[in-house]
Design a protein around this motif. Structure first.
Motif, PDB file in Angstrom:
ATOM      1  N   HIS A  67      -6.745  -7.047  -8.198  1.00  0.00           N
ATOM      2  CA  HIS A  67      -7.197  -7.623  -6.932  1.00  0.00           C
ATOM      3  C   HIS A  67      -7.222  -9.149  -7.028  1.00  0.00           C
ATOM      4  O   HIS A  67      -7.982  -9.821  -6.330  1.00  0.00           O
ATOM      5  N   GLY A  68      -6.383  -9.693  -7.889  1.00  0.00           N
ATOM      6  CA  GLY A  68      -6.344 -11.140  -8.067  1.00  0.00           C
ATOM      7  C   GLY A  68      -5.616 -11.864  -6.962  1.00  0.00           C
ATOM      8  O   GLY A  68      -5.627 -13.093  -6.904  1.00  0.00           O
ATOM      9  N   GLY A  69      -4.966 -11.132  -6.080  1.00  0.00           N
ATOM     10  CA  GLY A  69      -4.224 -11.757  -4.993  1.00  0.00           C
ATOM     11  C   GLY A  69      -3.398 -10.727  -4.265  1.00  0.00           C
ATOM     12  O   GLY A  69      -3.496  -9.519  -4.521  1.00  0.00           O
ATOM     13  N   LEU A  70      -2.566 -11.197  -3.350  1.00  0.00           N
ATOM     14  CA  LEU A  70      -1.696 -10.298  -2.598  1.00  0.00           C
ATOM     15  C   LEU A  70      -0.672  -9.650  -3.525  1.00  0.00           C
ATOM     16  O   LEU A  70      -0.254 -10.228  -4.526  1.00  0.00           O
ATOM     17  N   LEU A  71      -0.269  -8.433  -3.177  1.00  0.00           N
ATOM     18  CA  LEU A  71       0.797  -7.752  -3.911  1.00  0.00           C
ATOM     19  C   LEU A  71       2.128  -8.371  -3.496  1.00  0.00           C
ATOM     20  O   LEU A  71       2.581  -8.190  -2.365  1.00  0.00           O
ATOM     21  N   GLU A  72       2.740  -9.127  -4.387  1.00  0.00           N
ATOM     22  CA  GLU A  72       3.998  -9.794  -4.065  1.00  0.00           C
ATOM     23  C   GLU A  72       5.162  -8.836  -4.277  1.00  0.00           C
ATOM     24  O   GLU A  72       5.319  -8.255  -5.346  1.00  0.00           O
ATOM     25  N   LEU A  73       5.978  -8.687  -3.249  1.00  0.00           N
ATOM     26  CA  LEU A  73       7.113  -7.778  -3.283  1.00  0.00           C
ATOM     27  C   LEU A  73       8.379  -8.526  -3.684  1.00  0.00           C
ATOM     28  O   LEU A  73       8.422  -9.762  -3.694  1.00  0.00           O
ATOM     29  N   ALA A  74       9.413  -7.775  -4.000  1.00  0.00           N
ATOM     30  CA  ALA A  74      10.689  -8.374  -4.367  1.00  0.00           C
ATOM     31  C   ALA A  74      11.242  -9.184  -3.201  1.00  0.00           C
ATOM     32  O   ALA A  74      11.036  -8.838  -2.026  1.00  0.00           O
TER      33      ALA A  74
ATOM     34  N   VAL B 195     -10.902 -17.944  14.283  1.00  0.00           N
ATOM     35  CA  VAL B 195      -9.444 -17.818  14.399  1.00  0.00           C
ATOM     36  C   VAL B 195      -9.071 -16.352  14.464  1.00  0.00           C
ATOM     37  O   VAL B 195      -9.493 -15.544  13.607  1.00  0.00           O
ATOM     38  N   GLU B 196      -8.275 -15.985  15.466  1.00  0.00           N
ATOM     39  CA  GLU B 196      -7.873 -14.582  15.631  1.00  0.00           C
ATOM     40  C   GLU B 196      -6.952 -14.135  14.495  1.00  0.00           C
ATOM     41  O   GLU B 196      -6.035 -14.863  14.106  1.00  0.00           O
ATOM     42  N   SER B 197      -7.191 -12.937  13.980  1.00  0.00           N
ATOM     43  CA  SER B 197      -6.360 -12.357  12.927  1.00  0.00           C
ATOM     44  C   SER B 197      -5.820 -11.029  13.432  1.00  0.00           C
ATOM     45  O   SER B 197      -6.582 -10.128  13.793  1.00  0.00           O
ATOM     46  N   GLN B 198      -4.472 -10.917  13.420  1.00  0.00           N
ATOM     47  CA  GLN B 198      -3.800  -9.763  14.031  1.00  0.00           C
ATOM     48  C   GLN B 198      -3.271  -8.784  12.981  1.00  0.00           C
ATOM     49  O   GLN B 198      -2.212  -8.198  13.154  1.00  0.00           O
ATOM     50  N   GLY B 199      -4.022  -8.604  11.930  1.00  0.00           N
ATOM     51  CA  GLY B 199      -3.609  -7.695  10.865  1.00  0.00           C
ATOM     52  C   GLY B 199      -4.254  -8.102   9.560  1.00  0.00           C
ATOM     53  O   GLY B 199      -5.207  -8.899   9.534  1.00  0.00           O
ATOM     54  N   MET B 200      -3.713  -7.594   8.461  1.00  0.00           N
ATOM     55  CA  MET B 200      -4.294  -7.891   7.157  1.00  0.00           C
ATOM     56  C   MET B 200      -3.185  -7.870   6.106  1.00  0.00           C
ATOM     57  O   MET B 200      -2.361  -6.953   6.061  1.00  0.00           O
ATOM     58  N   LEU B 201      -3.168  -8.900   5.254  1.00  0.00           N
ATOM     59  CA  LEU B 201      -2.257  -8.938   4.117  1.00  0.00           C
ATOM     60  C   LEU B 201      -2.979  -8.306   2.930  1.00  0.00           C
ATOM     61  O   LEU B 201      -4.148  -8.597   2.674  1.00  0.00           O
ATOM     62  N   CYS B 202      -2.270  -7.459   2.183  1.00  0.00           N
ATOM     63  CA  CYS B 202      -2.951  -6.552   1.256  1.00  0.00           C
ATOM     64  C   CYS B 202      -2.653  -6.830  -0.214  1.00  0.00           C
ATOM     65  O   CYS B 202      -1.536  -7.216  -0.591  1.00  0.00           O
ATOM     66  N   SER B 203      -3.654  -6.559  -1.046  1.00  0.00           N
ATOM     67  CA  SER B 203      -3.487  -6.549  -2.500  1.00  0.00           C
ATOM     68  C   SER B 203      -3.159  -5.133  -2.955  1.00  0.00           C
ATOM     69  O   SER B 203      -3.290  -4.166  -2.190  1.00  0.00           O
ATOM     70  N   ALA B 204      -2.756  -5.000  -4.209  1.00  0.00           N
ATOM     71  CA  ALA B 204      -2.471  -3.672  -4.758  1.00  0.00           C
ATOM     72  C   ALA B 204      -3.743  -2.825  -4.781  1.00  0.00           C
ATOM     73  O   ALA B 204      -3.699  -1.614  -4.555  1.00  0.00           O
ATOM     74  N   ARG B 205      -4.872  -3.457  -5.036  1.00  0.00           N
ATOM     75  CA  ARG B 205      -6.125  -2.711  -5.109  1.00  0.00           C
ATOM     76  C   ARG B 205      -6.520  -2.147  -3.756  1.00  0.00           C
ATOM     77  O   ARG B 205      -7.032  -1.029  -3.655  1.00  0.00           O
ATOM     78  N   GLU B 206      -6.289  -2.912  -2.708  1.00  0.00           N
ATOM     79  CA  GLU B 206      -6.649  -2.448  -1.363  1.00  0.00           C
ATOM     80  C   GLU B 206      -5.820  -1.245  -0.934  1.00  0.00           C
ATOM     81  O   GLU B 206      -6.257  -0.445  -0.115  1.00  0.00           O
TER      82      GLU B 206
END
Length: 408
Positions: A136-143, A118-129
């Motif tokens: 690094h338990g998951g994505l950094l959730e914003l307000a 499956v093509e991926s056109q970017g990357m969703l990021c964690s705070a650690r990345e």
């Protein structure tokens, strides 16, 4: 003493670069030990909102997400984070983005790729990345209010610098952001934004009985009852971020509010669960053999050289150092008593070290905290409690018995 430059400039903003500001403070005796960027360099990372998230047909732990980054067309991004779900806003690295170097020391450049076909056109990021934290338990959730498509550096105010000051014991008045700003204003002539502390209107007339039995321990004790607070309220992200940049992790909304005012004005305060207090409070020296379980889980034995706050039944707090477990605020708490006191420095100095720990409160009180603004700072913390946790405040009870006299 660590704080973000942006917070300092809210109180005093001289026309100096970051480096010039640091040199000015250092030459005045407030040694800037370290300057550190809040975030390392990275580019092309924006706020993205996950519009759809479906299970990858060939991988149990991957989801195929459709992400809105403000470009009109949605991006197809494959993500393995456990919290990837519809509706959240997260940092999204676009194709061509350059993330901070990994363990190999090389920058990580985002390209169009395929994950399990499956093509991926970017990357969703964690705070650690993004090297913002070790989480690094998951994505950094914003307000939820974050603007889709906005550069993440602007959204999170990442183009900021952390100042770490190495202060000598005679500079206790600089153990707060406002204290440093006041010095900076005097040094540069730049205007100082003086805070206002409008009184909070009392919604009821309830007071807690307080007695100061040891004037050589405590010269002033101010407090008020706040009823019907929501102790499970969520701390606003702006407060969480500022505390983190002062080196303080977020705990609960009430604890965070207390810590925030301490870093803001060098005013340690304490919040009791009102319904766990037996009768009233007595500020006194300890009695040999009395024991107290502290908020850090340890149990200490006091004597007549250690100050305490006791109720009609037992010792509830180690004066000027740490609260006790018996009156700790919990998720079930509804009514609280908030106190701001002046403790004589000699009465606090060395006490926590007897028990092999130190606290931010004790560090400040043993060096000296302004005795003149307990009420004003209590108004500040009360307003924050009402804004974040709700509730109804009572009148302030201000007991004064022995305050330092200004030199002629």
């Amino acid at each position: 003493m660590q704080f973000p430059e942006s917070w300092l400039r809210e109180f005093c903003n001289p026309r100096l670069s970051t480096q010039q500001l640091a040199e000015t403070l250092t030459m005045a005796g407030l040694e800037v030990e370290e300057l550190r960027p809040v975030a390392p360099p990275f580019t092309k990372i924006v706020v993205g909102e996950i519009k759809t998230a479906v299970q990858h047909s060939d991988a149990d732990r991957l989801r195929v997400c459709q992400v809105d980054v403000g470009q009109g067309a949605l991006l197809n991004i494959v993500c393995g984070a456990p919290n990837a779900r519809v509706g959240i806003k997260v940092p999204c690295a676009l194709v061509g983005a350059e993330l901070p170097p990994g363990e190999d020391g090389k920058p990580f450049v985002i390209k169009v790729g395929k994950l399990r076909g499956v093509e991926s056109q970017g990357m969703l990021c964690s705070a650690r990345e993004l090297k913002l934290s070790d989480d690094h338990g998951g994505l950094l959730e914003l307000a939820a209010s974050a603007t889709v498509g906005q550069d993440i550096r602007q959204q999170l105010d990442l183009d900021d610098t952390l100042f770490t000051l190495k202060l000598t014991p005679n500079l206790a008045h600089c153990l707060s952001v406002y204290g440093v700003a006041r010095e900076l204003s005097a040094l540069t002539g730049a205007p100082l934004k003086t805070p206002a502390f409008p009184p909070v209107a009392a919604s009821h007339q309830d007071k807690l009985r307080v007695k100061i039995s040891a004037p050589n321990l405590c010269g002033r004790f101010s407090g008020r009852i706040v009823r019907n607070v929501n102790t499970q309220a969520v701390t606003p992200q702006w407060m969480v971020d500022r505390l983190a940049r002062c080196g303080q992790r977020s705990v609960t909304a009430l604890v965070d509010i207390s810590n925030y005012v301490m870093f803001e004005f060098s005013r340690p305060t304490h919040i009791f669960d009102l319904d766990k207090i037996h009768g009233g409070l007595d500020v006194r020296w300890g009695r040999p053999g009395e024991q107290l379980k502290l908020l850090n889980g340890s149990t200490v034995t006091v004597d007549d050289h250690v100050g305490v706050i006791a109720d009609d039944v037992q010792v509830e707090s180690l004066a000027g150092i740490m609260g006790g477990d018996a009156t700790a605020v919990s998720d079930a708490t509804r009514n609280v008593y908030v106190e701001a006191a002046f403790w004589w420095p000699k009465a606090i100095a060395g006490r926590s070290r007897r028990y092999n720990f130190s606290t931010e409160a004790g560090h400040r009180f043993e060096r000296g905290v302004d005795p003149g603004q307990t009420v004003e700072h209590l108004e500040r913390i009360t307003q924050l409690i009402l804004d974040i946790c709700g509730g109804e405040a009572g009148p302030i009870d201000d007991t004064r018995v022995d305050l330092p006299q200004p030199a002629p």
